[in-house]
Scaffold this motif. Structure first.
Motif, PDB file in Angstrom:
ATOM      1  N   THR A 154      -1.681 -11.140  -4.885  1.00 31.37           N
ATOM      2  CA  THR A 154      -0.992 -10.972  -3.781  1.00 31.37           C
ATOM      3  C   THR A 154       0.358  -9.918  -4.125  1.00 31.37           C
ATOM      4  OG1 THR A 154      -1.019 -13.332  -3.275  1.00 31.37           O
ATOM      5  CG2 THR A 154       0.560 -11.865  -2.024  1.00 31.37           C
ATOM      6  N   GLN A 155       0.822  -9.763  -5.416  1.00 34.39           N
ATOM      7  CA  GLN A 155       1.672  -8.819  -5.647  1.00 34.39           C
ATOM      8  C   GLN A 155       1.152  -7.363  -5.651  1.00 34.39           C
ATOM      9  OE1 GLN A 155       3.931 -10.932  -9.046  1.00 34.39           O
ATOM     10  NE2 GLN A 155       5.764 -10.256  -7.758  1.00 34.39           N
ATOM     11  N   LEU A 156      -0.212  -7.350  -6.324  1.00 35.21           N
ATOM     12  CA  LEU A 156      -0.853  -6.204  -6.093  1.00 35.21           C
ATOM     13  C   LEU A 156      -0.839  -5.583  -4.662  1.00 35.21           C
ATOM     14  CD1 LEU A 156      -2.769  -3.974  -7.576  1.00 35.21           C
ATOM     15  CD2 LEU A 156      -4.478  -5.675  -6.909  1.00 35.21           C
ATOM     16  N   LEU A 157      -1.242  -6.542  -3.853  1.00 33.16           N
ATOM     17  CA  LEU A 157      -1.276  -6.108  -2.458  1.00 33.16           C
ATOM     18  C   LEU A 157       0.010  -5.436  -1.982  1.00 33.16           C
ATOM     19  CD1 LEU A 157      -3.504  -8.680  -0.656  1.00 33.16           C
ATOM     20  CD2 LEU A 157      -4.305  -6.638  -1.585  1.00 33.16           C
ATOM     21  N   GLN A 158       1.202  -6.153  -1.976  1.00 43.22           N
ATOM     22  CA  GLN A 158       2.298  -5.887  -1.627  1.00 43.22           C
ATOM     23  C   GLN A 158       3.072  -4.773  -2.362  1.00 43.22           C
ATOM     24  OE1 GLN A 158       3.592  -9.455   1.063  1.00 43.22           O
ATOM     25  NE2 GLN A 158       5.016  -8.979  -0.742  1.00 43.22           N
ATOM     26  N   ASP A 159       3.023  -4.928  -3.740  1.00 43.36           N
ATOM     27  CA  ASP A 159       3.646  -3.692  -4.420  1.00 43.36           C
ATOM     28  C   ASP A 159       2.740  -2.614  -4.773  1.00 43.36           C
ATOM     29  OD1 ASP A 159       5.441  -5.664  -4.605  1.00 43.36           O
ATOM     30  OD2 ASP A 159       4.934  -6.372  -6.411  1.00 43.36           O
ATOM     31  N   VAL A 160       1.579  -2.383  -4.542  1.00 45.27           N
ATOM     32  CA  VAL A 160       0.731  -1.315  -4.888  1.00 45.27           C
ATOM     33  C   VAL A 160       0.072  -0.872  -3.533  1.00 45.27           C
ATOM     34  CG1 VAL A 160      -1.050  -0.314  -6.146  1.00 45.27           C
ATOM     35  CG2 VAL A 160       0.432  -2.111  -7.207  1.00 45.27           C
ATOM     36  N   VAL A 161      -0.752  -1.743  -2.891  1.00 45.02           N
ATOM     37  CA  VAL A 161      -1.515  -1.234  -1.824  1.00 45.02           C
ATOM     38  C   VAL A 161      -0.874  -1.025  -0.620  1.00 45.02           C
ATOM     39  CG1 VAL A 161      -3.277  -1.702  -0.223  1.00 45.02           C
ATOM     40  CG2 VAL A 161      -3.566  -2.318  -2.513  1.00 45.02           C
ATOM     41  N   MET A 162       0.135  -1.963  -0.163  1.00 47.10           N
ATOM     42  CA  MET A 162       1.086  -1.748   1.070  1.00 47.10           C
ATOM     43  C   MET A 162       2.104  -0.698   0.751  1.00 47.10           C
ATOM     44  SD  MET A 162       1.248  -5.464   2.142  1.00 47.10           S
ATOM     45  CE  MET A 162       1.955  -5.567   3.695  1.00 47.10           C
ATOM     46  N   LYS A 163       2.917  -0.631  -0.412  1.00 50.94           N
ATOM     47  CA  LYS A 163       4.082   0.436  -0.609  1.00 50.94           C
ATOM     48  C   LYS A 163       3.446   1.513  -0.420  1.00 50.94           C
ATOM     49  CE  LYS A 163       7.347  -2.800  -2.473  1.00 50.94           C
ATOM     50  NZ  LYS A 163       8.104  -2.933  -3.607  1.00 50.94           N
ATOM     51  N   LYS A 164       2.164   2.025  -0.775  1.00 48.34           N
ATOM     52  CA  LYS A 164       1.671   3.332  -0.771  1.00 48.34           C
ATOM     53  C   LYS A 164       1.560   3.922   0.701  1.00 48.34           C
ATOM     54  CE  LYS A 164      -1.142   3.714  -5.008  1.00 48.34           C
ATOM     55  NZ  LYS A 164      -2.632   3.881  -5.597  1.00 48.34           N
ATOM     56  N   GLY A 165       1.549   2.973   1.521  1.00 44.85           N
ATOM     57  CA  GLY A 165       1.432   3.355   2.800  1.00 44.85           C
ATOM     58  C   GLY A 165       0.271   3.748   3.719  1.00 44.85           C
ATOM     59  N   GLU A 166      -0.878   3.894   2.722  1.00 51.07           N
ATOM     60  CA  GLU A 166      -2.168   4.184   3.154  1.00 51.07           C
ATOM     61  C   GLU A 166      -2.962   2.852   3.321  1.00 51.07           C
ATOM     62  OE1 GLU A 166      -4.039   6.653   0.150  1.00 51.07           O
ATOM     63  OE2 GLU A 166      -2.625   7.983   0.472  1.00 51.07           O
ATOM     64  N   THR A 167      -2.565   1.809   4.390  1.00 48.39           N
ATOM     65  CA  THR A 167      -3.022   0.571   4.460  1.00 48.39           C
ATOM     66  C   THR A 167      -2.920   0.344   6.007  1.00 48.39           C
ATOM     67  OG1 THR A 167      -3.063  -1.730   4.025  1.00 48.39           O
ATOM     68  CG2 THR A 167      -0.935  -0.562   3.806  1.00 48.39           C
ATOM     69  N   SER A 168      -3.707  -0.587   6.329  1.00 45.88           N
ATOM     70  CA  SER A 168      -3.549  -1.176   7.787  1.00 45.88           C
ATOM     71  C   SER A 168      -3.089  -2.587   7.822  1.00 45.88           C
ATOM     72  CB  SER A 168      -5.022  -1.395   8.438  1.00 45.88           C
ATOM     73  OG  SER A 168      -5.615   0.006   8.502  1.00 45.88           O
ATOM     74  N   ILE A 169      -2.816  -3.103   6.383  1.00 43.56           N
ATOM     75  CA  ILE A 169      -2.311  -4.557   6.456  1.00 43.56           C
ATOM     76  C   ILE A 169      -0.831  -4.713   6.930  1.00 43.56           C
ATOM     77  CG2 ILE A 169      -1.572  -6.177   4.701  1.00 43.56           C
ATOM     78  CD1 ILE A 169      -3.424  -5.000   2.764  1.00 43.56           C
ATOM     79  N   GLU A 170      -0.857  -5.667   7.983  1.00 47.80           N
ATOM     80  CA  GLU A 170       0.350  -6.236   8.478  1.00 47.80           C
ATOM     81  C   GLU A 170       1.151  -7.381   7.982  1.00 47.80           C
ATOM     82  OE1 GLU A 170      -0.359  -6.394  12.605  1.00 47.80           O
ATOM     83  OE2 GLU A 170      -1.620  -4.527  12.865  1.00 47.80           O
ATOM     84  N   THR A 171       0.212  -8.225   7.746  1.00 50.00           N
ATOM     85  CA  THR A 171       0.764  -9.436   7.028  1.00 50.00           C
ATOM     86  C   THR A 171      -0.173 -10.043   5.943  1.00 50.00           C
ATOM     87  OG1 THR A 171      -0.548 -11.100   8.385  1.00 50.00           O
ATOM     88  CG2 THR A 171       1.581 -10.083   9.310  1.00 50.00           C
ATOM     89  N   VAL A 172       0.251 -10.471   4.841  1.00 53.69           N
ATOM     90  CA  VAL A 172      -0.395 -11.223   3.881  1.00 53.69           C
ATOM     91  C   VAL A 172       0.156 -12.613   3.784  1.00 53.69           C
ATOM     92  CG1 VAL A 172      -0.911 -11.480   1.383  1.00 53.69           C
ATOM     93  CG2 VAL A 172      -0.543  -9.071   2.659  1.00 53.69           C
ATOM     94  N   ASN A 173      -0.837 -13.706   3.931  1.00 50.45           N
ATOM     95  CA  ASN A 173       0.002 -15.031   4.196  1.00 50.45           C
ATOM     96  C   ASN A 173      -0.910 -16.143   3.324  1.00 50.45           C
ATOM     97  OD1 ASN A 173       1.161 -14.675   6.993  1.00 50.45           O
ATOM     98  ND2 ASN A 173      -1.079 -13.564   7.025  1.00 50.45           N
ATOM     99  N   LEU A 174      -0.105 -16.610   2.331  1.00 55.48           N
ATOM    100  CA  LEU A 174      -0.438 -17.857   1.493  1.00 55.48           C
ATOM    101  C   LEU A 174      -0.496 -19.219   2.242  1.00 55.48           C
ATOM    102  CD1 LEU A 174       1.539 -16.902  -1.621  1.00 55.48           C
ATOM    103  CD2 LEU A 174      -0.799 -16.133  -1.088  1.00 55.48           C
TER     104      LEU A 174
END
Length: 255
Positions: A154-174
Motif C-alpha cells: 500500500t505504501q508503494l502505491l501511495q508513495d511511488v505510484v500515486m505521487k508520480k502523478g501518472e496514475t488514475s488511482i483515486e482511492t486505496v482502501n484497506l
C-alpha cells in the motif's frame, strides 16, 4: 461527440495470496450486476490460474444440474433482462488497453469493470495495470505476515505510484477480512493505529469470518453465496456483514 459515461476500473488487490481478492471480485460483481441494476464486466488477468474464468464454468455446470438454482437463474435473467456479466481472460501487461477496447465496442457501457490481477508486483505489467485503476480495495487480516506485506504494498502505491502523478488511482482502501466475532484481539487496535499513522485509509466495514468465503455452493444447495451467475443470498450477506461493506463500497466509489 463521445457520450459514453465513465466506466470505473476497480481491483481487489494485494501482494499476499489467499486473502480473498478473487472472492470479493465475484461477490461485488454479482451483487452490483444481478441485484443492484448496474452493468458489470470482469477481466481475469490472474495468469496462469484464471480462477474466475474456471469458476464461471463450474457455476454453469452446477446451475444446470441443480433444479432449484436453474429456476432461480431463469427468474433472475427474465426479470433483469440482461445476460450474465462477461469474464474476459487477458494478460496483465495489456489488460488496460483491452478493457478500453471493450468499452468502446460495447453497446451499453459498463458502469464498473473489475480486474482480478496477479498477486505480486513482480508480474509483467502489474504496476502499470494497478496504476490504471480508479479504486483499489485491499483485504487484510490480523496476521503479522499479511500486514507487513500489505503495508509495504500500500505504501508503494501511495508513495511511488500515486505521487508520480501518472496514475488514475483515486482511492486505496484497506478493510478487515476474516474477523472472528468471538475474538477481541489487541492486534486490531495496534494495526489500526499503525494504519492511521501511515495516513492510509481503513474502511469502517469488517467482514466476519465465514466458511462461505472458502467454499463454493454445492450441487444440492438452495442458497448461493459465491457465484458468477447469481448474487449472494441476502441472509448470508448479513451474517458476515457483507451488506454493510457493499454500502460503504458504493459510497467510496460514488457510483
Amino acid at each position: 461527440m463521445d457520450t459514453k459515461k465513465k466506466t470505473l476500473f476497480i481491483a481487489f488487490s494485494s501482494q499476499k495470496g489467499g486473502v480473498g481478492k478473487s472472492t470479493f471480485t465475484t461477490l461485488l460483481a454479482s451483487t452490483l450486476h444481478y441485484r443492484m441494476g448496474y452493468n458489470v464486466a470482469v477481466f481475469d488477468a490472474d495468469f496462469p490460474q484464471y480462477s474466475l474464468s474456471k469458476m464461471k464454468s463450474r457455476d454453469l455446470t452446477m446451475v444446470m444440474e441443480n433444479e432449484t438454482l436453474k429456476k432461480q437463474a431463469y427468474r433472475q435473467f427474465t426479470v433483469i433482462n440482461k445476460k450474465a456479466y462477461p469474464i474476459i481472460q487477458h494478460k496483465a501487461d495489456t489488460v488496460l488497453e483491452a478493457a478500453k477496447d471493450f468499452i468502446q465496442s460495447s453497446a451499453v457501457s459498463p458502469d464498473v469493470i473489475f480486474f482480478d490481477l496477479p498477486g505480486t508486483v513482480n508480474s509483467s505489467g502489474i504496476l502499470n495495470a494497478i496504476a490504471g485503476m480508479h479504486h483499489i480495495f485491499t483485504p487484510i487480516t490480523a496476521d503479522r505476515l499479511v500486514m507487513e506485506s500489505t503495508l509495504v504494498f500500500t505504501q508503494l502505491l501511495q508513495d511511488v505510484v500515486m505521487k508520480k502523478g501518472e496514475t488514475s488511482i483515486e482511492t486505496v482502501n484497506l478493510f478487515w477480512n476474516q474477523v472472528d466475532g468471538r475474538e477481541n484481539t489487541p492486534l486490531y487496535i495496534i494495526y489500526g493505529q499503525l494504519i492511521k499513522q501511515l495516513d492510509l485509509s481503513l474502511m469502517d466495514s469488517r467482514i466476519k469470518n465465514s466458511t462461505r468465503f472458502r467454499k463454493e455452493s454445492e450441487i444440492d444447495s438452495k442458497n448461493i453465496f459465491r457465484s458468477t451467475l447469481l448474487p449472494p443470498d441476502e441472509r448470508l450477506m448479513k451474517v458476515c456483514q457483507l451488506d454493510l461493506f457493499v454500502k460503504e463500497f458504493l459510497k467510496i466509489i460514488q457510483l
